[in-house]
Design an enzyme around this catalytic site. Sequence first.
Site, short mmCIF file in Angstrom:
data_model
loop_
_atom_site.label_atom_id
_atom_site.label_comp_id
_atom_site.label_asym_id
_atom_site.label_seq_id
_atom_site.Cartn_x
_atom_site.Cartn_y
_atom_site.Cartn_z
N THR A 56 0.78 -1.18 0.08
CA THR A 56 0.10 0.02 0.10
C THR A 56 0.90 1.44 0.00
OG1 THR A 56 -1.73 -1.21 1.19
CG2 THR A 56 -1.87 1.24 1.01
N ARG A 105 -1.71 4.87 7.70
CA ARG A 105 -2.15 3.59 7.94
C ARG A 105 -1.90 3.23 9.39
NH1 ARG A 105 -2.97 -1.20 4.74
NH2 ARG A 105 -2.90 -3.13 5.84
N HIS A 133 -10.50 0.51 4.14
CA HIS A 133 -9.26 0.63 3.16
C HIS A 133 -9.85 1.27 1.87
CE1 HIS A 133 -5.52 0.37 1.56
NE2 HIS A 133 -5.38 -1.00 1.26
#
Lengths: 314, 158
Positions: A56, A105, A133
């Site tokens: 990510t 995150r 997400h």
Amino acid sequence: MSNPLYRRDVISIGDLSRTDLEFIVNRSAELKHSGPLPLLKDRLIASCFFEASTRTRLSFETAVQRLGGTLIGFSDSGNTSAKKGETLSDSIQMIASYADAIIMRHPQEGSARLAAEVAGVPVINGGDGANQHPTQTLLDLVSIAECQGRLDGLSVALVGDLKYGRTVHSLAQALGHFNPTFYFVSPDALAMPAYIEDNLTAMGIHFSRVESLEEVIPMVDVLYMTRVQKERLDPTEYTHIASQFILKADMLSHARSNLRVMHPLPRVDEIHPSVDRTPFAYYFQQAENGVYARQALLSGVMNEAIELPFPGGR
Amino acid sequence: MSAMNRDKMLVEAIQSGTVIDHIPAGKGLTIIGRLQLKNAEVRLTVGLNLPSHGGGLKDLIKIDEWRFTESDAAEMALFAPRATVNIIEDYRVVRKFPIGLPERFVGVFACPNTNCITHNEPVDSRFRVLVADDAVKLKCHYCERAFADSLFIEQGSL
Ligand SMILES: [Zn+2]
């Protein structure tokens, strides 16, 4: 061209309307074809990973750099003051005073919503624990629109762990804006939760549970596979049950020609490598779209109006 | 003697404060627990298992010197949704209102999700009240999970 995302926080897929989603999908396709544009020039973006997630993080940071932005941040919480007991609220307020936007995150649910409330700059959620997400869902939508040429009125099978899989919950919610027909294929113990099905019913969306993967294949435009994790099932039954949710190339002989197989990756064994060589495989293109979807989102959040320097933008 | 006066005789009258009436029998202690959480010094007079007008039993709580607002009352709504609140001044009821389920609870309950960020940060918990088919659920503004009201009622009885 003005945009509906300017200076918005993007925390939860439920925060985004159909208009917002269409904006991101269209902008993503434009950016994919235009090549890099300096839409984040002179912008400093903080990339704050309180929990490591290489995939990510690289996707977000590539998106920022491709648009000419610069980055500060950290890739896990090991060296941050969070380890020394500083609250997230304090950390975020400090970072917000340096940067023009924050990508974050964090391992705890609700962290991104809290950060958005204390930060004076937009916050983009790159995953808050087991909760949301949203950029994963955005790249899924971008990929579906790309391979099907539309989002409206598609038949979509969601396969695998539908109980704990936040990816499929968010995707069902987002596609719900586009009048889909859903087929849910999962072990009984990992069926779609009642509250999600209730929401879909309230939205007037058709869905049904289908027993087997082979049965659903001829009926759908998109086959969205997810992993059935060993620890979610009775160990004595795992091998038997999980094998029923593994896709192999020969199962696709009755598929529609436009069918595409998608998967949030990484896969383990739920898609046999033989599928990779069929025209139905789309999961690697899907992963690549993560960068374009994030570019589209960031360019919208950071620019009130965007002048597209190329013809043919939708 | 009217029904209302008979109730007043059962527990000693208060000069000023709040009387919470028509609490379902058995829920009185839960409400006392919540009140003491908000104010450990609060002076209470309690009647448990009193006869109710409609038959059956009820609990009743008198609170000295603390005049409830609607939001004080709403905090008790999960435990006694049909209770009534009487505001007392000079031994007389000056205002009376039903406890209603509020749209949201702010800073009242801890989130049942132990991994919710609200447990580690200087922030009020916030729940939206969802009512569907007679079931009440509270959805956390932060972790976005919805929980059955029974989880909070257990918190209340401590
Ligand atoms: Zn919570």
